[in-house]
Motif scaffolding. Structure first.
Motif, mmCIF file in Angstrom:
data_model
loop_
_atom_site.group_PDB
_atom_site.id
_atom_site.type_symbol
_atom_site.label_atom_id
_atom_site.label_comp_id
_atom_site.label_asym_id
_atom_site.label_seq_id
_atom_site.Cartn_x
_atom_site.Cartn_y
_atom_site.Cartn_z
ATOM 1 N N ARG A 137 0.755 -1.211 -0.016
ATOM 2 C CA ARG A 137 0.034 0.108 -0.027
ATOM 3 C C ARG A 137 0.760 1.207 0.021
ATOM 4 O O ARG A 137 0.390 2.283 -0.433
ATOM 5 C CB ARG A 137 -0.907 -0.054 1.150
ATOM 6 C CG ARG A 137 -2.196 -1.066 0.889
ATOM 7 C CD ARG A 137 -2.937 -1.184 2.099
ATOM 8 N NE ARG A 137 -1.970 -1.947 3.372
ATOM 9 C CZ ARG A 137 -2.534 -2.101 4.527
ATOM 10 N NH1 ARG A 137 -3.741 -2.025 4.767
ATOM 11 N NH2 ARG A 137 -1.700 -2.623 5.509
ATOM 12 N N GLN A 138 2.008 1.185 0.624
ATOM 13 C CA GLN A 138 2.967 2.289 0.805
ATOM 14 C C GLN A 138 3.356 2.620 -0.898
ATOM 15 O O GLN A 138 3.756 3.818 -1.245
ATOM 16 C CB GLN A 138 4.238 1.884 1.443
ATOM 17 C CG GLN A 138 3.867 2.118 2.884
ATOM 18 C CD GLN A 138 4.900 1.698 3.923
ATOM 19 O OE1 GLN A 138 5.106 0.567 4.004
ATOM 20 N NE2 GLN A 138 5.366 2.544 4.518
ATOM 21 N N TYR A 139 3.771 1.658 -1.514
ATOM 22 C CA TYR A 139 4.265 1.672 -3.134
ATOM 23 C C TYR A 139 3.000 2.247 -3.812
ATOM 24 O O TYR A 139 3.411 3.030 -4.745
ATOM 25 C CB TYR A 139 4.412 0.250 -3.726
ATOM 26 C CG TYR A 139 5.687 -0.417 -3.421
ATOM 27 C CD1 TYR A 139 7.027 0.147 -4.118
ATOM 28 C CD2 TYR A 139 5.887 -1.303 -2.367
ATOM 29 C CE1 TYR A 139 8.336 -0.567 -3.703
ATOM 30 C CE2 TYR A 139 7.084 -1.891 -2.316
ATOM 31 C CZ TYR A 139 8.292 -1.705 -2.862
ATOM 32 O OH TYR A 139 9.382 -1.882 -2.651
ATOM 33 N N LEU A 197 -7.550 -7.029 -0.090
ATOM 34 C CA LEU A 197 -5.907 -6.811 -0.080
ATOM 35 C C LEU A 197 -5.743 -5.365 0.359
ATOM 36 O O LEU A 197 -4.619 -4.888 0.639
ATOM 37 C CB LEU A 197 -5.336 -6.956 -1.406
ATOM 38 C CG LEU A 197 -5.306 -8.313 -1.792
ATOM 39 C CD1 LEU A 197 -4.357 -8.264 -3.219
ATOM 40 C CD2 LEU A 197 -4.021 -9.031 -0.770
ATOM 41 N N GLY A 198 -6.739 -4.751 0.719
ATOM 42 C CA GLY A 198 -6.501 -3.201 1.363
ATOM 43 C C GLY A 198 -6.068 -2.287 0.104
ATOM 44 O O GLY A 198 -5.447 -1.271 0.605
ATOM 45 N N ILE A 199 -6.323 -2.373 -1.225
ATOM 46 C CA ILE A 199 -6.017 -1.634 -2.315
ATOM 47 C C ILE A 199 -7.185 -0.711 -2.727
ATOM 48 O O ILE A 199 -8.277 -1.338 -2.962
ATOM 49 C CB ILE A 199 -5.239 -2.526 -3.563
ATOM 50 C CG1 ILE A 199 -4.207 -3.064 -2.930
ATOM 51 C CG2 ILE A 199 -5.115 -1.807 -4.760
ATOM 52 C CD1 ILE A 199 -3.536 -4.302 -3.977
ATOM 53 N N TYR A 259 -0.479 -9.906 -5.037
ATOM 54 C CA TYR A 259 0.171 -8.703 -3.979
ATOM 55 C C TYR A 259 1.599 -8.607 -4.240
ATOM 56 O O TYR A 259 2.490 -7.546 -4.521
ATOM 57 C CB TYR A 259 -0.154 -9.226 -2.480
ATOM 58 C CG TYR A 259 0.450 -8.385 -1.423
ATOM 59 C CD1 TYR A 259 -0.482 -7.462 -0.990
ATOM 60 C CD2 TYR A 259 1.593 -8.752 -0.876
ATOM 61 C CE1 TYR A 259 0.093 -6.607 0.125
ATOM 62 C CE2 TYR A 259 1.938 -7.815 0.073
ATOM 63 C CZ TYR A 259 1.203 -6.886 0.691
ATOM 64 O OH TYR A 259 1.773 -5.901 1.664
ATOM 65 N N HIS A 260 2.469 -9.750 -4.123
ATOM 66 C CA HIS A 260 4.071 -10.087 -4.139
ATOM 67 C C HIS A 260 4.376 -9.620 -5.612
ATOM 68 O O HIS A 260 5.328 -8.893 -5.780
ATOM 69 C CB HIS A 260 4.460 -11.327 -3.997
ATOM 70 C CG HIS A 260 4.186 -11.454 -2.513
ATOM 71 N ND1 HIS A 260 4.871 -10.894 -1.411
ATOM 72 C CD2 HIS A 260 3.262 -12.188 -1.745
ATOM 73 C CE1 HIS A 260 4.269 -11.141 -0.172
ATOM 74 N NE2 HIS A 260 3.547 -11.873 -0.391
ATOM 75 N N GLU A 261 3.600 -10.015 -6.953
ATOM 76 C CA GLU A 261 4.151 -9.514 -8.191
ATOM 77 C C GLU A 261 3.815 -8.003 -8.182
ATOM 78 O O GLU A 261 4.670 -7.652 -9.000
ATOM 79 C CB GLU A 261 3.256 -10.486 -9.162
ATOM 80 C CG GLU A 261 3.387 -11.939 -9.087
ATOM 81 C CD GLU A 261 4.768 -12.407 -9.689
ATOM 82 O OE1 GLU A 261 5.662 -11.537 -9.977
ATOM 83 O OE2 GLU A 261 4.948 -13.730 -9.500
#
Length: 198
Positions: free
Chosen positions: A4-6, A28-30, A187-189
């Protein structure tokens, strides 16, 4: 760093009207907005299912290339397959019944292709989950189709619905992938993609 910081200075677009994908991405909180286009979802018949899922996800992403620059766009496509035969969305009741009869008492693969678009670059990947179904009776299949109308779902079923609760014996892999979006992988990708191209 938390994803989320990105994304704090990047607008995210989900190129899908799927309520399942909207819900999963939200969990995912996006923060994101939805934009989708009708595209031709045909594909070369020589493609394996993994390639088909990625090909259609990339088609969806490519349809936005001229309209997306600093935003991050997420496109996805999910296919259900047995022995490399692809089960798309059923066209009617009989088609749905035929698909569920084929899935009954055996395992199948659910493959989701995901394409990420940012600053003109597309990065794509796929996730595969194996789903094992118990034997389904005709009355169970009929009840499910009539009550849940699974005509917008690949393979004619939603694992999060009644049929998943009574019919799925076990799964090998990501559950959310079967719902429509492999959240942990996504999320990770995204994080990795933005580190390289952000």
């Amino acid at each position: 760093m938390d994803l989320r910081q990105y994304l704090s200075n990047i607008n995210v677009i989900l190129a899908s009207n799927s309520p399942r994908r909207k819900e999963l991405l939200g969990q995912l909180g996006i923060d994101f907005e939805v934009k989708s286009k009708d595209i031709d979802e045909s594909y070369p018949t020589s493609f394996r299912p993994e390639a088909v899922a990625v090909y259609i996800a990339e088609k969806k992403a490519n349809s936005f290339v001229e309209h997306v620059s600093s935003e991050l766009l997420i496109a996805a496509d999910t296919v259900v397959t047995i022995d490399d035969e692809i089960f798309g969305k059923p066209v009617d009741y009989q088609d749905a019944k035929k698909m569920l009869n084929a899935l009954s008492a055996r395992s199948h693969e659910v493959i989701t292709g995901v394409a990420l678009l940012h600053r003109g670059k597309i990065f794509s990947f796929f996730e595969k989950t194996v789903v094992h179904f118990k034997e389904l009776t005709d009355s169970e299949i009929e009840y499910y189709i009539l009550n849940y109308q699974p005509f917008d779902k690949a393979g004619a079923y939603g694992i999060q619905e009644w049929i998943g609760m009574i019919g799925v014996d076990k799964i090998d892999g990501s559950y959310t992938n079967v719902v429509g979006l492999p959240t942990a992988r996504v999320y990770h990708e995204i994080k990795s993609f933005l580190q390289n191209f952000g």
